[in-house]
Write a protein that holds these residues in place. Structure first.
Motif, short mmCIF file in Angstrom:
data_model
loop_
_atom_site.label_atom_id
_atom_site.label_comp_id
_atom_site.label_asym_id
_atom_site.label_seq_id
_atom_site.Cartn_x
_atom_site.Cartn_y
_atom_site.Cartn_z
N SER A 129 0.98 -1.14 0.17
CA SER A 129 -0.07 -0.04 -0.11
C SER A 129 0.79 1.11 -0.07
O SER A 129 0.50 2.11 -0.79
N LEU A 130 1.75 1.05 0.62
CA LEU A 130 2.88 2.45 0.85
C LEU A 130 3.50 2.55 -0.58
O LEU A 130 3.64 3.81 -0.99
N CYS A 131 3.86 1.50 -1.27
CA CYS A 131 4.54 1.48 -2.55
C CYS A 131 3.76 1.94 -3.41
O CYS A 131 3.95 3.02 -4.36
N ILE A 132 2.32 1.42 -3.67
CA ILE A 132 1.54 2.05 -4.43
C ILE A 132 0.99 3.32 -4.12
O ILE A 132 0.82 4.16 -5.24
N SER A 133 0.82 3.87 -3.10
CA SER A 133 0.54 5.18 -2.71
C SER A 133 1.66 6.03 -3.29
O SER A 133 1.06 7.23 -3.74
N CYS A 134 2.81 5.93 -2.93
CA CYS A 134 3.90 6.75 -3.53
C CYS A 134 3.83 6.69 -4.99
O CYS A 134 3.98 7.88 -5.66
N ILE A 135 3.63 5.75 -5.71
CA ILE A 135 3.50 5.64 -7.17
C ILE A 135 2.23 6.38 -7.76
O ILE A 135 2.27 7.33 -8.63
N LEU A 136 1.13 6.43 -6.91
CA LEU A 136 0.02 7.37 -6.98
C LEU A 136 0.43 8.64 -7.02
O LEU A 136 -0.07 9.48 -7.68
N GLY A 137 1.18 9.14 -5.88
CA GLY A 137 1.61 10.49 -5.85
C GLY A 137 2.35 10.95 -6.73
O GLY A 137 2.11 11.81 -7.40
N LYS A 138 3.36 10.04 -7.56
CA LYS A 138 4.02 10.35 -8.48
C LYS A 138 3.32 10.56 -9.66
O LYS A 138 3.86 11.54 -10.46
N THR A 139 2.41 9.67 -9.77
CA THR A 139 1.38 9.86 -10.87
C THR A 139 0.86 11.11 -11.17
O THR A 139 0.77 11.83 -12.09
N LEU A 140 0.25 11.48 -10.19
CA LEU A 140 -0.51 12.79 -9.75
C LEU A 140 0.58 14.00 -10.25
O LEU A 140 0.03 14.96 -10.61
N PRO B 146 5.04 19.31 -1.70
CA PRO B 146 5.62 18.09 -1.18
C PRO B 146 4.57 17.85 0.10
O PRO B 146 4.46 16.67 0.43
N MET B 147 4.01 18.79 0.78
CA MET B 147 3.23 18.68 1.86
C MET B 147 2.02 17.67 1.30
O MET B 147 1.79 16.74 1.94
N GLN B 148 1.38 18.22 0.08
CA GLN B 148 0.18 17.33 -0.17
C GLN B 148 0.49 16.05 -0.65
O GLN B 148 -0.20 15.16 -0.31
N GLN B 149 1.88 15.91 -1.18
CA GLN B 149 2.18 14.63 -1.56
C GLN B 149 2.35 13.59 -0.60
O GLN B 149 2.01 12.38 -0.46
N ARG B 150 3.24 14.04 0.70
CA ARG B 150 2.95 13.34 1.71
C ARG B 150 1.74 13.12 2.50
O ARG B 150 1.47 11.84 2.85
N ALA B 151 0.94 14.02 2.37
CA ALA B 151 -0.55 13.72 2.93
C ALA B 151 -1.26 12.55 2.21
O ALA B 151 -1.88 11.76 2.72
N ILE B 152 -1.04 12.54 0.79
CA ILE B 152 -1.75 11.66 0.06
C ILE B 152 -1.11 10.26 0.35
O ILE B 152 -2.09 9.21 0.60
N ILE B 153 0.04 10.32 0.30
CA ILE B 153 0.68 8.89 0.55
C ILE B 153 0.43 8.38 1.92
O ILE B 153 -0.03 7.16 2.29
N SER B 154 0.61 9.27 2.92
CA SER B 154 0.03 9.07 4.39
C SER B 154 -1.40 8.22 4.58
O SER B 154 -1.78 7.61 5.03
N THR B 155 -2.41 9.20 3.92
CA THR B 155 -3.55 8.72 4.00
C THR B 155 -3.97 7.48 3.32
O THR B 155 -4.71 6.64 3.87
N CYS B 156 -3.36 7.36 2.06
CA CYS B 156 -3.57 6.09 1.38
C CYS B 156 -3.09 4.95 2.31
O CYS B 156 -3.70 3.96 2.26
N THR B 157 -1.94 5.12 2.78
CA THR B 157 -1.17 4.04 3.61
C THR B 157 -2.06 3.87 4.93
O THR B 157 -2.41 2.63 5.42
N LEU B 158 -2.55 5.06 5.49
CA LEU B 158 -3.49 4.95 6.78
C LEU B 158 -4.63 4.00 6.71
O LEU B 158 -5.04 3.19 7.65
N LEU C 155 -7.26 -1.52 -5.86
CA LEU C 155 -7.81 -0.14 -6.12
C LEU C 155 -7.02 0.80 -6.18
O LEU C 155 -6.91 1.68 -7.13
N LEU C 156 -5.84 0.77 -5.29
CA LEU C 156 -4.54 1.79 -5.68
C LEU C 156 -4.09 1.67 -6.88
O LEU C 156 -3.58 2.83 -7.60
N ALA C 157 -4.00 0.29 -7.48
CA ALA C 157 -3.08 0.06 -8.59
C ALA C 157 -3.80 0.48 -9.71
O ALA C 157 -3.49 1.16 -10.84
N CYS C 158 -5.26 0.17 -9.71
CA CYS C 158 -6.21 0.52 -10.93
C CYS C 158 -6.22 2.13 -10.99
O CYS C 158 -6.07 2.77 -12.10
N MET C 159 -6.02 2.85 -9.79
CA MET C 159 -6.12 4.58 -9.91
C MET C 159 -4.74 5.00 -10.52
O MET C 159 -4.79 5.70 -11.44
#
Length: 857
Positions: free
Chosen positions: A670-681, A702-714, A763-767
């Motif tokens: 989830s952490l990995c895919i969340s980071c990829i999702l953030g990078k994609t965005l 950067p703050m928003q990116q960390r927030a997206i990763i943290s939220t998706c992982t959380l 779901l994260l991977a599909c997004m």
């Protein structure tokens, strides 16, 4: 009513006629219509009778009812039975000379021939009750002068005679009738015997069959009560023992050769090599002669006491066919002076006795008297009794003769006690005590019931049923020095001992059929070895069966098992199905498969760390900076954890490892895919920010990116926490995949939580895939969105293939499939996302410029 029956029971009708005649004095007198004289007669104060089968065969008269039929003709003189009769005479003479028994009184006797035939025995009993000699008897007047009878040999004859004597309350002591039916005191109240009840003999034979594992036997019996009751008793004893009867055959009472040959054919065709025979000597003699004529061998005979010591079968011509016979004989004893007494019986001493004449004819094959009608040549007069005349002169170990001897002494002791009865004494006061001149048979019967005396070291008495002590010698027919058959004592059966201890056999002394030293095998089916069970054939006895191997998971550790035993849950059957062994415990361990997966995981982690090192070293270069170095570092760290969490799936499952393996891989992915999702965005925002009026980048700092990763992982962490609290994964022992082993695996605990974890990652991977797909055609020489698209495509393909493979994989291979999916998807992400960058950084550094990456010259 047949004329034969009229002739045989004529004396009975005479008695009834005299009893029913007009009491007024008339000139009429009773007279016998035919004569039946005894073989031997002796006068005395008290008369006892004796009935012996002096002939063993009968010739029936013509019964055409046109003329008065003659009497039954007796054939086949039996020297052995003649010896029994002489033993009775010897015992009477000893008693008459004794000073201790019947002092001042003498015994007399009348001895008749029954021809081993019930109706002839009946005729003898009736003639015996009419007086000492029929011509001089006071017919139809007074009570019978007979006090008791010694007889008969066969049970069928004893039944008939006992019923004739019962109305007159005359006691009868049998020396050779062993039928269990005669122990019924309601039917035979005056019957006694000095031979054991057949119930003990059939018990002994049943134990013998079990002792030598003869489970498939044939039964042959005579056509009389003795044979019928003995067979019934044996079948009762064999019930539930595993011994089966292959056939039951009956030898006709009036010997029929055609029927006998049919019986022998059954014996030859049957697989039963052991034949138990309950028959008298009279029926067995012609039967065995036909048996020898057909040259049948290979039969192990088990003989009843009625013929196991019959000396008529002791000739050398019988050994090839009857050698090895085993059976239960009457207990032997010693009769002092019997041999010398037998030697005094000759034609000169008894010139007019036809029985003595027949004895000489049977022993020497000649006629001692010219007046004695016989087809034999006349004797020379120089013949003498020799040892080879075993049928008559065998006195070394008398058995039946010893029983006759004991029976006579039992009567003498009872009569002596009766005569010595004092007034006011005895259990039958004023009833059993008798006047010397007025002794009644029923009084003697009372004393017979209580008699107890010792003769030859043996205690003689009768129980309440009139039976004696159950004791048998076990006899084996072996070849003697002259080639003849010798009756060798090889053991004993003592019915007074505890159950299971009665039979004592010296097996080393036995010679089996065919002069073999090994026990003959007589079974319908070979024994089932351990590891198989018996399957009874439909419509056949339980001894005929097939051996069926036990099913897997079942065993039989004994021979001829009825059913196979199911192994306990944690055990399984070995290859031979004879032993339950612990099931093989299987899990993904460090075998070849485990080591391969471990190596791949370690290599993957090392490659990822190497890539991370390359990126750190070149963090100021264009390709690293333009691809959001922070997110790249996060992705590489999470991929390293993904590779390492695959190691948790290898090894024996424990409660901690089960909880860790599922939660660790789900959170790291989830952490990995969340980071990829953030990078994609970010990629999508960067390349669209050039459009006028597009201010998307300010929302993806950067703050928003960390927030997206943290939220998706959380979100994944919350799902895992709920999973661990509600129904955490746990180690389980799975026996459903393969019954022969125990698969140690981690049960997911909650299937819903498990699939929610996988579904969220999907779901994260599909997004990511959708967003990257939308940005795939953005300008530039290095399109990050294109690589993300490929990485997500590989990731989704791997996990979509994982689902059916995981469900269908048995045992440890399910863990291997999941581990492989983790490694494959991790490698897919690693290579798709970072391989092109590393290629440029390491091999084409000239392209590692912002202008080149942006597609500008």
């Amino acid at each position: 009513m047949t004329p034969l029956f009229l002739i045989l029971v004529k004396p009975l009708f005479v008695l009834i006629h005299g009893a029913c005649a007009d009491p007024a004095p008339l000139v009429k007198v009773c007279s016998l219509q035919s004569s039946f004289e005894p073989g031997f007669v002796a006068a005395g104060d008290y008369i006892i009778g004796g009935i012996f089968p002096l002939h063993y065969n009968q010739e029936m008269p013509d019964l055409n009812s046109t003329y008065r039929p003659p009497a039954v003709k007796c054939n086949g003189f039996d020297p052995r039975a003649f010896r029994w009769a002489q033993t009775m005479r010897l015992a009477v003479e000893e008693i008459n000379q004794s000073k201790k028994l019947l002092s001042n009184h003498t015994l007399g006797y009348k001895i008749f021939d029954s021809c081993a035939y019930p109706l002839t025995g009946q005729r003898a009993a009736l003639a015996m009750m009419n007086g000492l000699a029929e011509a001089e008897s006071p017919m139809c007047h007074g009570a019978s002068p007979l006090l008791a009878i010694i007889g008969e040999s066969g049970s069928a004859q004893s039944i008939v005679v006992s019923r004739i004597l019962q109305p007159f309350r005359i006691p009868m002591i049998s020396y050779f009738s062993s039928c269990a039916c005669l122990s019924d005191r309601r039917k035979y109240p005056t019957f006694f015997r000095v031979i054991p009840n057949d119930d003990y003999q059939v018990k002994a034979i049943a134990q013998l069959l079990l002792r030598f594992h003869w489970t498939w036997v044939g039964l042959v019996r005579g056509d009389h009560e003795y044979g019928r009751f003995a067979v019934q008793g044996l079948l009762r004893e064999l019930k539930g023992t595993g011994v089966c009867v292959a056939y039951q055959e009956m030898i006709p009472l009036l010997y029929n050769r055609q029927r006998a040959l049919a019986i022998m054919q059954v014996m030859q065709d049957s697989g039963a090599k052991v034949v138990v025979v309950f028959s008298a000597e009279g029926e067995m003699t012609p039967f065995l002669k036909d048996y020898m004529m057909l040259n049948i061998t290979g039969i192990q005979w088990v003989a009843s006491e009625a013929w196991v010591t019959a000396s008529v079968f002791a000739g050398r011509e019988f050994y090839p066919y009857l050698g090895g016979t085993i059976g239960f004989g009457i207990r032997q004893g010693h009769i002092r002076g019997l041999r010398s007494y037998l030697e005094t019986v000759d034609p000169q001493t008894y010139p007019s006795n036809t029985l003595v004449q027949e004895l000489w004819g049977a022993l020497y094959g000649c006629s001692p008297s010219h007046s004695f009608y016989s087809p034999l040549p006349p004797c020379s007069g120089q013949e003498s009794l020799l040892a080879q005349h075993s049928g008559y002169m065998n006195t070394s170990s008398p058995r039946v003769a010893y029983n006759v001897y004991k029976a006579v002494y039992a009567i003498a002791h009872s009569l002596n006690n009766l005569l010595g009865c004092q007034e006011h004494s005895g259990p039958f006061y004023n009833k059993s005590c008798a006047q010397i001149n007025d002794i009644q048979p029923w009084q003697l019967q009372h004393y017979l019931q209580e008699v107890a005396f010792n003769i030859g070291g043996e205690e003689v008495n009768f129980d309440l049923k009139g039976d004696s002590i159950p004791y048998y010698d076990i006899i084996n027919w072996q070849r003697g020095p002259g080639g003849n058959i010798e009756f060798v004592n090889i053991g004993l059966f003592d019915g007074t001992k505890a159950a299971g201890m009665e039979l004592v056999i010296e097996e080393k002394k036995i010679v089996w059929a065919g002069h073999q030293s090994e026990v003959l095998v007589s079974i319908c089916s070979a024994s089932c070895h351990p590891g198989s069970r018996k399957a009874v054939r439909r419509g056949e006895p339980v001894c005929c069966f097939d051996c069926v191997p036990c099913d897997t998971g079942k065993i039989s550790n004994q021979t001829d098992a009825i059913d196979c035993t199911v192994c306990p849950e944690d055990f399984w059957s070995n290859t031979d199905r004879t032993l339950c062994i612990p099931k093989k415990v299987e899990f993904l361990t460090y075998d070849s498969l485990g080591i391969a997966l471990t190596a791949i995981a370690v290599v993957g982690a090392c490659i990822t760390i190497a890539v991370l090192a390359v990126f750190l070293h070149n963090r100021n270069t264009a390709i690293v900076r333009l691809n959001n170095s922070e997110l790249s570092f996060f992705i590489l760290l999470s991929l390293t954890l993904c590779f390492l969490c695959a190691l948790v799936f290898i090894g024996e499952p424990t409660p901690w490892s089960c909880m860790l393996r599922h939660t660790a891989f789900s959170i790291t992915f989830s952490l990995c895919i969340s980071c990829i999702l953030g990078k994609t965005l970010v990629v999508l925002a960067v390349f669209t920010s050039t459009r006028p009026g597009n201010n998307l980048m300010k929302w993806l700092g950067p703050m928003q990116q960390r927030a997206i990763i943290s939220t998706c992982t959380l979100v994944q962490v919350i799902i895992c926490a709920a999973w661990l609290i509600d129904a955490p994964p746990f180690p389980s022992r799975n026996t459903l995949y393969e019954h022969s082993m125990i698969v140690l695996e981690c049960s997911v605990g909650s299937s819903l939580a498990f699939w929610c974890v996988l579904g969220y990652i999907g779901l994260l991977a599909c997004m990511c895939f959708i967003l990257a797909f939308l940005a795939r055609k953005l300008p530039g020489n290095f399109n990050e969105a294109k690589y993300i698209t490929f990485s997500m495509l590989i990731f989704c393909a791997v996990w979509l293939a994982f689902i059916p493979a995981y469900i269908s994989s048995p045992g440890k291979y399910a863990d291997a499939v999941e581990t492989f999916a983790i490694l494959a998807s991790s490698f897919g992400l690693l290579f798709c996302l970072f391989a092109p960058k590393c290629f440029i950084i390491v091999l084409q550094p000239e392209k590692n410029t912002k202008q080149h990456l942006m597609g500008k010259k």
